[in-house]
Design an enzyme around this catalytic site. Structure first.
Site, mmCIF file in Angstrom:
data_model
loop_
_atom_site.group_PDB
_atom_site.id
_atom_site.type_symbol
_atom_site.label_atom_id
_atom_site.label_comp_id
_atom_site.label_asym_id
_atom_site.label_seq_id
_atom_site.Cartn_x
_atom_site.Cartn_y
_atom_site.Cartn_z
ATOM 1 N N CYS A 27 17.873 34.360 6.618
ATOM 2 C CA CYS A 27 18.676 35.413 7.222
ATOM 3 C C CYS A 27 18.010 35.905 8.506
ATOM 4 O O CYS A 27 16.807 35.783 8.674
ATOM 5 C CB CYS A 27 18.804 36.580 6.264
ATOM 6 S SG CYS A 27 19.379 36.091 4.643
ATOM 7 N N ARG A 58 17.773 29.638 12.253
ATOM 8 C CA ARG A 58 17.139 29.905 10.967
ATOM 9 C C ARG A 58 18.024 29.487 9.803
ATOM 10 O O ARG A 58 17.556 29.401 8.672
ATOM 11 C CB ARG A 58 16.812 31.397 10.843
ATOM 12 C CG ARG A 58 15.776 31.859 11.863
ATOM 13 C CD ARG A 58 15.651 33.357 11.853
ATOM 14 N NE ARG A 58 15.103 33.835 10.605
ATOM 15 C CZ ARG A 58 13.837 34.184 10.417
ATOM 16 N NH1 ARG A 58 12.989 34.082 11.400
ATOM 17 N NH2 ARG A 58 13.435 34.638 9.261
ATOM 18 N N TRP A 78 22.065 34.028 4.781
ATOM 19 C CA TRP A 78 21.954 32.744 4.074
ATOM 20 C C TRP A 78 22.011 33.110 2.598
ATOM 21 O O TRP A 78 21.110 33.783 2.091
ATOM 22 C CB TRP A 78 20.626 32.073 4.430
ATOM 23 C CG TRP A 78 20.458 30.679 3.920
ATOM 24 C CD1 TRP A 78 20.886 29.523 4.507
ATOM 25 C CD2 TRP A 78 19.772 30.276 2.724
ATOM 26 N NE1 TRP A 78 20.509 28.439 3.757
ATOM 27 C CE2 TRP A 78 19.836 28.874 2.663
ATOM 28 C CE3 TRP A 78 19.135 30.970 1.698
ATOM 29 C CZ2 TRP A 78 19.267 28.150 1.609
ATOM 30 C CZ3 TRP A 78 18.574 30.248 0.661
ATOM 31 C CH2 TRP A 78 18.645 28.859 0.626
ATOM 32 N N ASN A 85 16.816 41.383 4.886
ATOM 33 C CA ASN A 85 16.283 40.050 4.582
ATOM 34 C C ASN A 85 15.358 40.196 3.383
ATOM 35 O O ASN A 85 14.589 41.160 3.326
ATOM 36 C CB ASN A 85 15.458 39.516 5.754
ATOM 37 C CG ASN A 85 16.317 39.061 6.909
ATOM 38 O OD1 ASN A 85 17.543 39.113 6.845
ATOM 39 N ND2 ASN A 85 15.666 38.630 7.979
ATOM 40 N N GLY A 86 15.398 39.236 2.482
ATOM 41 C CA GLY A 86 14.516 39.292 1.316
ATOM 42 C C GLY A 86 15.341 39.359 0.038
ATOM 43 O O GLY A 86 16.541 39.077 0.048
ATOM 44 N N GLU A 94 7.742 11.788 4.868
ATOM 45 C CA GLU A 94 8.307 12.576 5.967
ATOM 46 C C GLU A 94 9.549 11.885 6.542
ATOM 47 O O GLU A 94 10.554 12.544 6.835
ATOM 48 C CB GLU A 94 7.228 12.786 7.049
ATOM 49 C CG GLU A 94 7.689 13.425 8.329
ATOM 50 C CD GLU A 94 8.313 14.812 8.188
ATOM 51 O OE1 GLU A 94 8.303 15.377 7.083
ATOM 52 O OE2 GLU A 94 8.849 15.306 9.193
ATOM 53 N N LYS A 100 13.272 13.534 6.592
ATOM 54 C CA LYS A 100 14.066 13.692 7.824
ATOM 55 C C LYS A 100 15.454 13.098 7.618
ATOM 56 O O LYS A 100 16.453 13.708 7.971
ATOM 57 C CB LYS A 100 13.404 12.967 9.011
ATOM 58 C CG LYS A 100 12.207 13.608 9.651
ATOM 59 C CD LYS A 100 12.446 14.881 10.403
ATOM 60 C CE LYS A 100 12.365 16.055 9.494
ATOM 61 N NZ LYS A 100 11.110 16.708 9.327
ATOM 62 N N GLU A 150 17.590 15.209 5.184
ATOM 63 C CA GLU A 150 17.907 16.540 5.715
ATOM 64 C C GLU A 150 19.066 16.529 6.699
ATOM 65 O O GLU A 150 19.939 17.375 6.624
ATOM 66 C CB GLU A 150 16.700 17.096 6.502
ATOM 67 C CG GLU A 150 15.706 17.858 5.701
ATOM 68 C CD GLU A 150 14.669 18.516 6.600
ATOM 69 O OE1 GLU A 150 14.009 17.792 7.377
ATOM 70 O OE2 GLU A 150 14.514 19.744 6.531
ATOM 71 N N HIS A 180 6.478 -0.519 -10.220
ATOM 72 C CA HIS A 180 6.382 0.246 -11.464
ATOM 73 C C HIS A 180 7.649 1.041 -11.729
ATOM 74 O O HIS A 180 7.625 2.003 -12.488
ATOM 75 C CB HIS A 180 5.158 1.175 -11.410
ATOM 76 C CG HIS A 180 3.881 0.415 -11.242
ATOM 77 N ND1 HIS A 180 3.294 -0.307 -12.251
ATOM 78 C CD2 HIS A 180 3.103 0.209 -10.143
ATOM 79 C CE1 HIS A 180 2.200 -0.906 -11.801
ATOM 80 N NE2 HIS A 180 2.072 -0.608 -10.514
ATOM 81 N N LYS A 213 15.776 27.395 8.332
ATOM 82 C CA LYS A 213 14.568 27.031 9.072
ATOM 83 C C LYS A 213 13.341 27.642 8.427
ATOM 84 O O LYS A 213 12.302 27.005 8.325
ATOM 85 C CB LYS A 213 14.701 27.500 10.521
ATOM 86 C CG LYS A 213 13.526 27.135 11.397
ATOM 87 C CD LYS A 213 13.456 25.642 11.612
ATOM 88 C CE LYS A 213 12.269 25.204 12.441
ATOM 89 N NZ LYS A 213 12.028 23.754 12.299
HETATM 90 C C1 AGP Z 1 11.278 20.306 7.637
HETATM 91 O O1 AGP Z 1 12.061 19.399 8.312
HETATM 92 C C2 AGP Z 1 11.981 21.166 6.695
HETATM 93 N N1 AGP Z 1 13.014 21.910 7.334
HETATM 94 C C3 AGP Z 1 11.172 21.932 5.672
HETATM 95 O O2 AGP Z 1 10.741 21.000 4.738
HETATM 96 C C4 AGP Z 1 9.958 22.756 6.169
HETATM 97 O O3 AGP Z 1 8.965 21.906 6.655
HETATM 98 C C5 AGP Z 1 9.421 23.622 5.012
HETATM 99 O O4 AGP Z 1 10.417 24.506 4.607
HETATM 100 C C6 AGP Z 1 8.158 24.377 5.384
HETATM 101 O O5 AGP Z 1 8.376 25.257 6.438
HETATM 102 P P1 AGP Z 1 7.179 25.956 7.180
HETATM 103 O O6 AGP Z 1 6.406 24.908 7.889
HETATM 104 O O7 AGP Z 1 7.834 26.928 8.119
HETATM 105 O O8 AGP Z 1 6.348 26.657 6.154
#
Ligand code: AGP
Length: 613
Positions: free
Chosen positions: A2, A27, A72, A96-97, A486, A490, A493, A509, A608
């Site tokens: 948020c 975000r 969010w 927020n929270g 990673e 990507k 996501e 395995h 984000k």
């Molecule tokens: C990365 O592409 C993601 N959006 C997500 O995994 C992110 O890396 C994770 O939420 C950690 O975020 P931070 O680095 O702000 O702590």
């Protein structure tokens, strides 16, 4: 997640609030709203979906004070009633929270006749604040709005960054925080408040961060800071450095693409002045540990989530190889609950782009409480983890990363972690010659990565070929295994293709059962010490008619008959392979997303910065 924006001054509030919300869009959010006060009239406008939907509903009100929010969803679906600001009596509140005990508070208020129009914890908080403000008014106390907020917050458990606006107290905003960031911007005859400094860019650079359990009474001319326990707080404003350009696309189709292309430059910024190629070491200013203390460390725990976790996994290999210190990367949300074993000789490293990830924050607090040495490796300057990790911390200097999928923050985090491994390594086992070979090669990385970015067309062609893929299996060994993780993250996501990653040796395995012509295997096989082993795994896939995209060293023709498509990476020092692998993996995910028509910068359901557990 948020986002919050607030304004009080002599200018028009609405454009400032909408501009702020737009810069917070990255975000992640699913609905948005604005509350404005014109004279004593409170007007609230909300919309589900994009801020552009909200804009369509707004007309210029002339208000010079207001609050705004992007939500969010956590409690309750994305809908207008659930969107913020929430109204109770004559006040409006954005939050927020998460209020953990909202159900019991809601029951108490409901018994007193309060009715609710949403499913949210925030509406409960708004009603509670309203009740307490009314009580303070009846009691005739000074500053009933601030005192009512203070009294209400005494009742709640959980996390909050809130801003309150009331038609009974025009010209004033009250903000408070515990666990969710808020920053106050100091302008000329005006003040702003936001959950993130990017909302303030273009309006002011002078800011004060609220700390946990602090509140602020904000008018056009004054900001009064106090703790929630009513102790006055004095804090000087600091200057933020970002540019408005950092939060604009500057001709790129997406923020993510811009950020992929910024990597050579920002990596250069992060390592310049810190890397010492001649002596094979590095000096990270914020790591407040003496050489003796670095020698004394008996384990390193790298704590993070998602991409930051994978950067930690790469660093764990580096720390063990270069510094000969046991190192493990741990999932923050798991580690914190397993009663971790640490001591004063353990170095716990919080890894976070945003510096606000709730799980990472909680885990590093746990590490500190248990007596470990703690440092942060963080991108966002002034973020909670950066300020809280008392033993030291270092910034990765990637600049604002707007695309939800991390790219430049990942490679810069790798850059800083490599420096950390060199710094620790050189006071322990790493020879000057070995350190210098790595450091010299690292200094060349920005140029090498820039040359890689010229080959986007080849990656785009591969994405075109595989755009219909439903499932992908990424395989790597040693340092390339976290890169497989990673790469798979990507892809899933931003393109929504199901992707998972395995250490190549683990494939037989279990995952080998998945292999058929429809499965895309992405095999990371640069020509390193483990190349022949990885090649064998690739052959096993081929023998079962799996389709293979391989990423291998430039000029390697050895895999020509074994892979359907090959992406090449330059030959670099083996330790540095993660940097050059990052580029084709990011571009492949990006091009897949573009060909599949997904929302690259704001993928569905993602945020984000994940500020809830
Ligand atoms: C990365 O592409 C993601 N959006 C997500 O995994 C992110 O890396 C994770 O939420 C950690 O975020 P931070 O680095 O702000 O702590």
């Amino acid at each position: 997640m948020c986002g919050i924006a607030g304004y009080v001054g002599s200018g028009l509030a609405q454009p400032v609030l909408l501009g702020g919300l737009k810069r917070l869009e990255y975000r992640g959010y699913d609905s948005a709203g604005v509350a404005e006060l014109t004279g004593m009239e409170l007007a609230v406008t909300k919309a589900v979906g994009r801020i552009s939907e909200l804009e369509k509903r707004l007309t210029e009100s002339g208000a010079t004070i207001g609050i705004a929010h992007t939500r969010w969803a956590t409690h309750g679906v994305p809908s207008e009633p659930n969107a913020h600001p929430h109204v109770a009596g004559k006040l409006a509140l954005v939050h927020n929270g998460i209020i953990e005990n909202y159900r019991s508070i809601r029951d108490v208020l409901a018994r007193r006749g309060v009715t609710f129009t949403s499913d949210t914890d925030t509406e409960v908080l708004a009603q509670l604040v309203n009740t307490e403000v009314d009580r303070k008014k009846r009691e005739g106390v000074d500053r009933p709005l601030a005192e009512g907020v203070r009294a209400a917050l005494r009742e709640v458990r959980g996390t909050f960054g809130i801003v309150v606006l009331s038609a009974d107290y025009p010209g004033m905003l009250v903000a408070a925080r515990r666990g969710s960031p808020l920053v106050i911007g100091y302008g000329d005859g005006e003040h702003l408040v936001a959950s993130d400094t990017s909302a303030l860019l273009g309006r002011t650079r002078r800011v004060v961060y609220l700390e946990d359990d602090e509140m602020a009474e904000i008018t056009a001319d004054d900001v009064r800071l106090e703790t929630l326990d009513a102790q006055p707080v004095k804090r000087k404003a600091t200057k933020i450095s970002g540019k408005l350009d950092d939060v604009q696309k500057q001709g790129y189709a997406h923020f993510m693409l811009k950020e992929i292309y910024e990597q050579p430059e920002v990596l250069h910024d992060a390592i310049r002045g810190r890397l010492r190629p001649d002596t094979g070491t590095a000096k990270l200013g914020g790591v407040n540990l003496t050489d003796d203390e670095l020698r004394d460390i008996d384990q390193v725990v790298l704590i993070g989530c998602g991409t930051a976790l994978y950067a930690g996994q790469v660093a764990a290999y580096w720390l063990e190889k270069l510094a000969r210190v046991p190192a493990t990367a741990v999932v923050a949300s798991e580690w914190r609950y397993r009663n971790p074993i640490v001591s004063e000789r353990t170095l716990c490293v919080a890894l976070s782009q945003s510096g606000e990830t709730a799980d990472t924050l909680a885990a590093i607090r746990e590490a500190k409480a248990k007596g470990a040495r703690t440092i942060g490796v963080i991108n966002v300057i002034g973020s909670t983890i950066a300020r809280e990790v008392a033993d030291g911390g270092t910034y990765i200097h990637a600049g604002p990363e707007i695309g939800v999928a991390s790219s430049k923050a990942f490679t810069n985090m790798l850059g800083v972690l490599l420096l950390l491994a060199l710094q620790i390594g050189r006071v322990r086992n790493l020879s000057e010659a070995a350190g210098a070979a790595i450091a010299k090669a690292a200094a060349e990385l920005p140029e090498i990565m820039a040359s890689q970015l010229k080959h986007r067309d080849e990656v785009a062609a591969a994405a075109k070929r595989y755009h219909g893929t439903r499932d992908a299996l990424y395989l790597g060994r040693g340092l390339t295994y976290p890169m497989a993780l990673e790469g798979a993250l990507k892809l899933k996501e931003i393109s929504y293709v199901h992707a998972e990653a395995y250490p190549a040796g683990e494939m037989k395995h279990g995952p080998i059962a998945l292999v058929d012509p429809k499965l895309l295997a992405v095999v990371l096989a640069p020509q390193n010490a483990l190349y022949e082993k990885t090649k064998s795994n690739l052959e096993e896939i081929r023998a079962r008619e799996g389709s293979v995209l391989t990423v291998t060293t430039e000029g390697n023709r050895d895999l020509d008959g074994l892979a359907d498509a090959v992406l090449e990476v330059p030959k670099v020092h083996e330790v540095l392979e993660p940097f050059v692998l990052a580029i084709p993996l990011q571009l492949f995910a990006y091009e897949m997303a573009v060909t599949r028509g997904t929302d690259v910068d704001m993928p569905r359901n993602l945020a984000k910065s994940v500020t809830v557990e």
